[in-house]
Design a protein around this motif. Structure first.
Motif, PDB file in Angstrom:
ATOM      1  N   PRO A 141       0.674  -1.352  -0.104  1.00  0.00           N
ATOM      2  CA  PRO A 141       0.058   0.050   0.020  1.00  0.00           C
ATOM      3  C   PRO A 141       0.763   1.316  -0.084  1.00  0.00           C
ATOM      4  O   PRO A 141       0.226   2.427  -0.070  1.00  0.00           O
ATOM      5  N   THR A 142       2.288   1.205   0.043  1.00  0.00           N
ATOM      6  CA  THR A 142       2.964   2.481   0.239  1.00  0.00           C
ATOM      7  C   THR A 142       4.152   2.420  -1.121  1.00  0.00           C
ATOM      8  O   THR A 142       4.968   3.142  -0.966  1.00  0.00           O
ATOM      9  N   ILE A 161       5.596  -0.016   6.088  1.00  0.00           N
ATOM     10  CA  ILE A 161       4.889   0.332   7.509  1.00  0.00           C
ATOM     11  C   ILE A 161       4.780  -0.976   8.064  1.00  0.00           C
ATOM     12  O   ILE A 161       4.328  -0.954   9.213  1.00  0.00           O
ATOM     13  N   GLY A 162       5.163  -2.043   7.643  1.00  0.00           N
ATOM     14  CA  GLY A 162       5.131  -3.316   8.371  1.00  0.00           C
ATOM     15  C   GLY A 162       3.733  -3.965   8.173  1.00  0.00           C
ATOM     16  O   GLY A 162       3.275  -4.685   9.384  1.00  0.00           O
ATOM     17  N   PHE A 177      10.010 -10.955   8.268  1.00  0.00           N
ATOM     18  CA  PHE A 177       9.607  -9.659   8.785  1.00  0.00           C
ATOM     19  C   PHE A 177      10.733  -9.442  10.066  1.00  0.00           C
ATOM     20  O   PHE A 177      11.072 -10.490  10.724  1.00  0.00           O
ATOM     21  N   GLY A 199      10.079  -4.121  12.821  1.00  0.00           N
ATOM     22  CA  GLY A 199       8.887  -3.796  12.078  1.00  0.00           C
ATOM     23  C   GLY A 199       8.794  -3.508  10.690  1.00  0.00           C
ATOM     24  O   GLY A 199       7.941  -2.951  10.126  1.00  0.00           O
TER      25      GLY A 199
ATOM     26  N   ASP B 106      -1.569  -4.059  14.535  1.00  0.00           N
ATOM     27  CA  ASP B 106      -0.818  -5.020  13.668  1.00  0.00           C
ATOM     28  C   ASP B 106       0.268  -4.385  12.850  1.00  0.00           C
ATOM     29  O   ASP B 106       1.372  -5.106  12.446  1.00  0.00           O
ATOM     30  N   LEU B 107       0.543  -2.971  12.767  1.00  0.00           N
ATOM     31  CA  LEU B 107       1.576  -2.648  11.929  1.00  0.00           C
ATOM     32  C   LEU B 107       2.735  -2.586  12.647  1.00  0.00           C
ATOM     33  O   LEU B 107       3.060  -2.439  13.811  1.00  0.00           O
ATOM     34  N   GLY B 108       3.997  -3.168  11.883  1.00  0.00           N
ATOM     35  CA  GLY B 108       5.208  -2.981  12.395  1.00  0.00           C
ATOM     36  C   GLY B 108       5.848  -1.759  12.615  1.00  0.00           C
ATOM     37  O   GLY B 108       6.586  -1.495  13.499  1.00  0.00           O
ATOM     38  N   GLN B 109       5.499  -0.458  11.796  1.00  0.00           N
ATOM     39  CA  GLN B 109       5.872   0.697  12.071  1.00  0.00           C
ATOM     40  C   GLN B 109       4.725   1.495  12.032  1.00  0.00           C
ATOM     41  O   GLN B 109       4.405   2.308  11.022  1.00  0.00           O
ATOM     42  N   ARG B 112       4.459   5.065  10.849  1.00  0.00           N
ATOM     43  CA  ARG B 112       4.636   5.392   9.413  1.00  0.00           C
ATOM     44  C   ARG B 112       3.172   5.053   8.783  1.00  0.00           C
ATOM     45  O   ARG B 112       3.228   5.149   7.304  1.00  0.00           O
ATOM     46  N   GLY B 113       2.146   5.152   9.358  1.00  0.00           N
ATOM     47  CA  GLY B 113       0.914   4.500   8.954  1.00  0.00           C
ATOM     48  C   GLY B 113       0.488   5.702   7.757  1.00  0.00           C
ATOM     49  O   GLY B 113      -0.030   5.239   6.938  1.00  0.00           O
ATOM     50  N   ASN B 115       2.005   6.773   5.686  1.00  0.00           N
ATOM     51  CA  ASN B 115       2.707   6.573   4.299  1.00  0.00           C
ATOM     52  C   ASN B 115       1.686   6.145   3.351  1.00  0.00           C
ATOM     53  O   ASN B 115       1.822   6.308   2.215  1.00  0.00           O
ATOM     54  N   VAL B 116       0.602   5.556   3.747  1.00  0.00           N
ATOM     55  CA  VAL B 116      -0.661   5.054   2.810  1.00  0.00           C
ATOM     56  C   VAL B 116      -1.106   6.279   2.229  1.00  0.00           C
ATOM     57  O   VAL B 116      -1.476   6.064   1.060  1.00  0.00           O
ATOM     58  N   TYR B 119       2.179   8.053  -0.003  1.00  0.00           N
ATOM     59  CA  TYR B 119       2.055   7.398  -1.424  1.00  0.00           C
ATOM     60  C   TYR B 119       0.982   6.611  -1.945  1.00  0.00           C
ATOM     61  O   TYR B 119       1.023   5.224  -1.792  1.00  0.00           O
TER      62      TYR B 119
END
Lengths: 267, 390
Positions: A141-142, A161-162, A177, A199, B106-109, B112-113, B115-116, B119
């Motif tokens: 998605p990025t 974003i992981g 991961f 992450g 659930d996001l690893g980072q 940085r959410g 970023n969706v 980008y």
């Protein structure tokens, strides 16, 4: 200002906007149709690989890995050392870019109850296939995972974003991961390649940083004497890799999925 | 209108404190996860999504389920739902907020959410899922709030709001369809790679969402003097029954395709979920009890809500019936569907997933947060109703 003129301006404004936006949409659709047309050219519904000047690929001679079990270790070690791939004590945290597995795991679409002994017992290397039609790139998605013009599928560790959508999308299990901070588990740090943070997703990158300065990938270099791994430009009919592909029968992993892998196996 | 949430009896505050306790525990657990990484969960490179994403998937359905009240009332002018459409809209808000919390967990980072947005990638279904989830959330906040305010002032809602009410109906369908597309568009995951995922998701959503509303309506009748009305409950039970049966029909079709075609890839996950999958002499079956629990609870629920005596004469049995359906479809979609899809792995190995305690407490905490928000929203809605009646 009378009503007619106002209405005219309104209509003109809206149609200009629609025109600007509309042409962009049409352009994209036309571009998309071009790709679809190219794809249809393969015959029998096969998808066509991209036609750029360079598309990097690899041929793996499975028999050489069967004959010399040390070869795989050499390739893995070179790769994981160069790319600062951490070694975790717990398998649940595992990160791997290239690893050895059995034939039935690498080619699950080809089950055979009467497999020859070599294929049953010995192991061959698997890694990211750098598909020409990569599902992981589609899923991201990025655009943190993307396709270079030379066909290599790269990762931007700073943008990821992981979400791990790419891991679900990859039909080869090639992605790992960083479940926890990797740095303490890097045995011998290489200053020439970034370590990752926790992450984010990572995977084999065909050593794009070496390939783009004219060198060979670390795993290929590590087993160079044996010619068990051959790397080159698939779109150059005179390249070494194309000569091998012309002479030898090769297989792709899960070809029915239409991902068009760039890694070929001489079985 | 928020002041309505600040006045309540002891049970109201005790309930909020009860939820608050789990929220606090989850906050601590989340901080642990945040500073350590997702390694504190039971996920691995082979089962790379766990209960966070499976809860998310289920709750998108609960949110979409609210449309089963909105649609009959606004499109078919089914008046009996007039009092409770607001329950559907507010449930959607709480469920969507839970969805977003599960995604963030659930996001690893997580930082940085955005970023969706930075980008935007229209080729990714996750991008579209974000669009429709946010869209549906904003629509429900807008419609719920405007209509409730109008009700409080005892005037007809403004005409312009109907545009957004009607818009929210296709949005409800879209959120679950796009969520299904997260799964059914992935090559190499045979269990997910089926066109029936979206219809199946919608069917189970239209059963589970209204089932939860019926349970809540029955509770509100006892604790908040809010009667949804016999006719409304009856209609909802009919909707739940048909939707639940449709979901089971779709599950049955999956079995037919898998086992009649006898193609291993189509059968493996079903075998793993319902019977245990044998691999190199070991049988992997950690989800089997949950899946049979799903089947049994479905039959218990469907019997209780359709047998006239348990359906009409006794709120308790009706409530248990609806709770069974809700729980059954939670097991189906909130456990089996997502976790099962990762077995076997693309390299035909089998890795079983067990959530960790830390992960389970975060999950409970997100649910508690959702119910906390839901309680406050319902308190406001019912406060307004009582004020109008008085």
């Amino acid at each position: 200002m009378d009503i007619k003129r106002r209405n005219f301006l309104k209509v003109a404004g809206i149609s200009t906007l629609a025109g600007l936006g509309g042409t962009a949409v049409v352009d994209r659709l036309v571009a998309g149709a071009g790709v679809a047309e190219a794809a249809a050219g393969g015959g029998h519904g096969a998808q066509q690989a991209s036609a750029g000047a360079v598309r990097y690929g690899m041929v793996i001679d499975v028999k050489k890995f069967y004959d010399d079990p040390g070869l795989g270790d050499k390739a893995i070690k070179a790769c994981h050392q160069f790319h600062n791939v951490p070694q975790f004590p717990d398998k649940r945290d595992e990160i791997k870019w290239i690893w050895m597995t059995h034939f039935e795991n690498a080619f699950p679409e080809a089950p055979n109850h009467y497999q020859d002994e070599a294929n049953q017992k010995k192991q061959l290397p698997i890694l990211c296939n750098h598909c020409d039609n990569p599902p992981c790139v589609r899923a991201c998605p990025t655009k943190a995972t993307f396709r270079y013009e030379d066909g290599i599928i790269g990762m931007d560790y700073h943008r990821c974003i992981g979400c791990r959508f790419c891991m679900a999308a990859c039909p080869y299990g090639s992605r790992s991961f960083n479940w926890r901070e990797p740095r303490p588990f890097i045995v011998d740090i290489n200053q020439d390649y970034p370590a990752r943070t926790r992450g984010v997703v990572e995977k084999c990158n065909f050593c794009v940083e070496l390939v783009q300065i004219g060198k060979l990938p670390a795993c290929v270099e590590a087993v160079a004497d044996s010619k068990a791994l051959v790397f080159g430009n698939l779109n150059d009919p005179n390249s070494e890799i194309r000569q091998i592909l012309k002479e030898k029968y090769t297989r792709l992993r899960n070809p029915s999925l239409g991902t068009l892998p760039s890694v070929f196996y001489i079985v | 209108m928020f002041e309505k949430a600040l006045k309540g009896n002891n049970y109201y505050w005790m309930w909020l404190a009860f939820l608050g306790f789990f929220i606090a525990v989850a906050a601590v657990c989340y901080l642990r996860q945040y500073f350590f990484g997702l390694g504190l969960t039971g996920m691995t490179r082979d089962v790379s999504w766990g209960i966070y994403i499976s809860q998310f998937t289920f709750l998108v359905g609960v949110a979409a389920g609210g449309v089963m009240l909105v649609l009959p009332y606004y499109i078919h002018n089914f008046k009996a739902f007039g009092r409770i459409t607001i329950l559907g809209e507010f449930l959607a808000i709480a469920a969507l907020l839970m969805c977003m919390m599960f995604i963030m967990a659930d996001l690893g980072q997580p930082l940085r959410g955005l970023n969706v947005l930075l980008y935007p990638s229209p080729q990714s279904m996750l991008f579209w899922d974000m669009c429709v989830l946010w869209g549906y959330l904003l629509l429900n906040v807008l419609c719920g709030w405007v209509i409730l305010t109008a009700e409080r002032k005892q005037v007809a809602p403004p005409k312009w709001i109907y545009f957004f009410v009607y818009l929210s109906i296709p949005f409800a369908f879209s959120i679950h369809t796009v969520t299904a597309m997260l799964y059914c568009g992935l090559p190499g995951r045979h269990f997910w790679l089926t066109a029936i995922v979206a219809p199946r998701f919608l069917a189970s959503a239209f059963a589970a969402g209204p089932a939860l509303i019926v349970v809540i309506a029955l509770i509100l009748k006892r604790v908040a003097h809010f009667d949804a009305g016999k006719q409304a409950i009856d209609k909802m039970v009919t909707i739940i029954s048909y939707a639940a049966i449709a979901n089971m029909f779709f599950v049955g079709l999956e079995f037919f395709v898998g086992f009649y075609s006898d193609i291993p890839g189509h059968k493996h996950t079903l075998e793993y979920l319902f019977f245990g999958l044998e691999h190199h002499g070991h049988v992997y079956n950690n989800l089997v009890p949950y899946m049979w629990g799903f089947v049994v609870l479905f039959f218990v629920g469907i019997a209780l809500i359709n047998y006239p005596r348990t359906r009409r004469d006794n709120d308790l049995w009706l409530g248990i019936g609806c709770a069974s359906i809700f729980l059954a479809f939670w097991l189906d979609k909130g456990i089996g569907f997502v976790l099962g899809g990762f077995v076997p792995t693309p390299t035909h190995e089998i890795v079983e997933y067990y959530p960790t305690i830390n992960e389970i407490f975060i999950t409970i905490g997100v649910w508690a947060t959702g119910f906390f928000i839901l309680t406050i929203l319902y308190k406001i809605a019912i406060g307004v109703e009582h004020e109008v009646e008085a």
